[in-house]
Motif scaffolding. Structure first.
Motif, PDB file in Angstrom:
ATOM      1  N   LEU A  47      40.349  32.897  40.692  1.00  0.00           N
ATOM      2  CA  LEU A  47      41.142  34.078  40.358  1.00  0.00           C
ATOM      3  C   LEU A  47      41.697  34.726  41.619  1.00  0.00           C
ATOM      4  O   LEU A  47      41.035  34.707  42.667  1.00  0.00           O
ATOM      5  CB  LEU A  47      40.290  35.074  39.583  1.00  0.00           C
ATOM      6  CG  LEU A  47      39.744  34.573  38.247  1.00  0.00           C
ATOM      7  CD1 LEU A  47      38.816  35.601  37.633  1.00  0.00           C
ATOM      8  CD2 LEU A  47      40.892  34.244  37.302  1.00  0.00           C
ATOM      9  N   PRO A  48      42.900  35.305  41.531  1.00  0.00           N
ATOM     10  CA  PRO A  48      43.497  35.932  42.723  1.00  0.00           C
ATOM     11  C   PRO A  48      42.587  36.968  43.381  1.00  0.00           C
ATOM     12  O   PRO A  48      42.508  37.034  44.605  1.00  0.00           O
ATOM     13  CB  PRO A  48      44.774  36.584  42.184  1.00  0.00           C
ATOM     14  CG  PRO A  48      45.112  35.809  40.968  1.00  0.00           C
ATOM     15  CD  PRO A  48      43.796  35.379  40.392  1.00  0.00           C
ATOM     16  N   GLU A  49      41.869  37.739  42.578  1.00  0.00           N
ATOM     17  CA  GLU A  49      40.981  38.758  43.143  1.00  0.00           C
ATOM     18  C   GLU A  49      39.731  38.162  43.786  1.00  0.00           C
ATOM     19  O   GLU A  49      39.032  38.833  44.537  1.00  0.00           O
ATOM     20  CB  GLU A  49      40.594  39.808  42.097  1.00  0.00           C
ATOM     21  CG  GLU A  49      39.861  39.259  40.901  1.00  0.00           C
ATOM     22  CD  GLU A  49      40.767  38.902  39.730  1.00  0.00           C
ATOM     23  OE1 GLU A  49      40.228  38.780  38.616  1.00  0.00           O
ATOM     24  OE2 GLU A  49      41.983  38.726  39.916  1.00  0.00           O
ATOM     25  N   ASP A  50      39.445  36.887  43.534  1.00  0.00           N
ATOM     26  CA  ASP A  50      38.282  36.217  44.128  1.00  0.00           C
ATOM     27  C   ASP A  50      38.654  35.342  45.316  1.00  0.00           C
ATOM     28  O   ASP A  50      37.774  34.837  46.012  1.00  0.00           O
ATOM     29  CB  ASP A  50      37.587  35.324  43.087  1.00  0.00           C
ATOM     30  CG  ASP A  50      36.938  36.099  41.967  1.00  0.00           C
ATOM     31  OD1 ASP A  50      36.737  37.313  42.116  1.00  0.00           O
ATOM     32  OD2 ASP A  50      36.648  35.477  40.923  1.00  0.00           O
ATOM     33  N   PHE A  51      39.953  35.134  45.544  1.00  0.00           N
ATOM     34  CA  PHE A  51      40.357  34.160  46.561  1.00  0.00           C
ATOM     35  C   PHE A  51      39.845  34.517  47.946  1.00  0.00           C
ATOM     36  O   PHE A  51      39.358  33.632  48.672  1.00  0.00           O
ATOM     37  CB  PHE A  51      41.873  33.971  46.605  1.00  0.00           C
ATOM     38  CG  PHE A  51      42.278  32.993  47.671  1.00  0.00           C
ATOM     39  CD1 PHE A  51      42.085  31.638  47.486  1.00  0.00           C
ATOM     40  CD2 PHE A  51      42.800  33.434  48.879  1.00  0.00           C
ATOM     41  CE1 PHE A  51      42.419  30.729  48.487  1.00  0.00           C
ATOM     42  CE2 PHE A  51      43.126  32.540  49.880  1.00  0.00           C
ATOM     43  CZ  PHE A  51      42.947  31.178  49.688  1.00  0.00           C
ATOM     44  N   GLU A  52      39.931  35.767  48.355  1.00  0.00           N
ATOM     45  CA  GLU A  52      39.489  36.142  49.705  1.00  0.00           C
ATOM     46  C   GLU A  52      38.021  35.792  49.919  1.00  0.00           C
ATOM     47  O   GLU A  52      37.646  35.242  50.947  1.00  0.00           O
ATOM     48  CB  GLU A  52      39.727  37.638  49.957  1.00  0.00           C
ATOM     49  CG  GLU A  52      41.179  38.034  49.981  1.00  0.00           C
ATOM     50  CD  GLU A  52      41.988  37.335  51.049  1.00  0.00           C
ATOM     51  OE1 GLU A  52      41.451  37.098  52.152  1.00  0.00           O
ATOM     52  OE2 GLU A  52      43.151  37.002  50.778  1.00  0.00           O
ATOM     53  N   GLU A  53      37.193  36.109  48.935  1.00  0.00           N
ATOM     54  CA  GLU A  53      35.755  35.811  49.044  1.00  0.00           C
ATOM     55  C   GLU A  53      35.520  34.302  49.032  1.00  0.00           C
ATOM     56  O   GLU A  53      34.707  33.789  49.804  1.00  0.00           O
ATOM     57  CB  GLU A  53      34.995  36.469  47.890  1.00  0.00           C
ATOM     58  CG  GLU A  53      33.514  36.225  47.945  1.00  0.00           C
ATOM     59  CD  GLU A  53      32.782  36.871  46.784  1.00  0.00           C
ATOM     60  OE1 GLU A  53      31.654  36.423  46.533  1.00  0.00           O
ATOM     61  OE2 GLU A  53      33.308  37.799  46.154  1.00  0.00           O
ATOM     62  N   PHE A  54      36.228  33.579  48.156  1.00  0.00           N
ATOM     63  CA  PHE A  54      36.094  32.128  48.069  1.00  0.00           C
ATOM     64  C   PHE A  54      36.489  31.493  49.401  1.00  0.00           C
ATOM     65  O   PHE A  54      35.767  30.654  49.948  1.00  0.00           O
ATOM     66  CB  PHE A  54      36.980  31.586  46.935  1.00  0.00           C
ATOM     67  CG  PHE A  54      36.873  30.102  46.739  1.00  0.00           C
ATOM     68  CD1 PHE A  54      35.860  29.564  45.953  1.00  0.00           C
ATOM     69  CD2 PHE A  54      37.765  29.238  47.345  1.00  0.00           C
ATOM     70  CE1 PHE A  54      35.744  28.196  45.774  1.00  0.00           C
ATOM     71  CE2 PHE A  54      37.664  27.862  47.179  1.00  0.00           C
ATOM     72  CZ  PHE A  54      36.651  27.350  46.390  1.00  0.00           C
ATOM     73  N   ASN A  55      37.625  31.904  49.943  1.00  0.00           N
ATOM     74  CA  ASN A  55      38.113  31.379  51.214  1.00  0.00           C
ATOM     75  C   ASN A  55      37.118  31.669  52.333  1.00  0.00           C
ATOM     76  O   ASN A  55      36.829  30.798  53.159  1.00  0.00           O
ATOM     77  CB  ASN A  55      39.486  31.975  51.525  1.00  0.00           C
ATOM     78  CG  ASN A  55      40.116  31.357  52.752  1.00  0.00           C
ATOM     79  OD1 ASN A  55      39.964  30.177  53.022  1.00  0.00           O
ATOM     80  ND2 ASN A  55      40.826  32.177  53.505  1.00  0.00           N
TER      81      ASN A  55
END
Length: 110
Positions: free
Chosen positions: A78-86
């Protein structure tokens, strides 16, 4: 308490650990994938590419999920999770490459 009430107290949506079996366990929301190191580096490359596209074309890439195919599994980050995933992917790759050890060795050789 609903899912988005307090982001500071939520558990991370993504984390990656190296296992004693030699593989990495990628946890995202409700799934867990076991991946080899070269797949981790491939995911890191995909994240880098997606991040570059988001910075140049912020509209579409900020609204759409980051889609990733790992073996037979398909993930939609999800776009809101991308920063954490990255960040989790970057940290796991950083540890896998032993960057600190390389920096120390390079510094001691000078």
């Amino acid at each position: 308490m609903s899912h988005n009430d307090n982001k500071n107290e939520q558990l991370p949506q993504t984390f990656i650990r190296q296992c004693s079996c030699g593989y990495y366990h990628l946890h995202y929301r409700y799934i867990m994938l076991t991946i080899p190191m070269h797949t981790l580096f491939g995911i890191m490359d995909e994240c880098y590419t997606w991040e570059k596209m988001r910075s140049h074309e912020s509209g579409m890439h900020c609204r759409n999920p980051f889609r990733l195919v790992v073996g037979v599994a398909s993930l939609a980050i999800l776009p809101e999770d991308f920063e954490e995933f990255n960040e989790a992917v970057q940290q796991a790759a950083y540890k896998a490459l032993n960057i600190m050890q390389l920096i120390q060795q390079t510094g001691s050789q000078q």
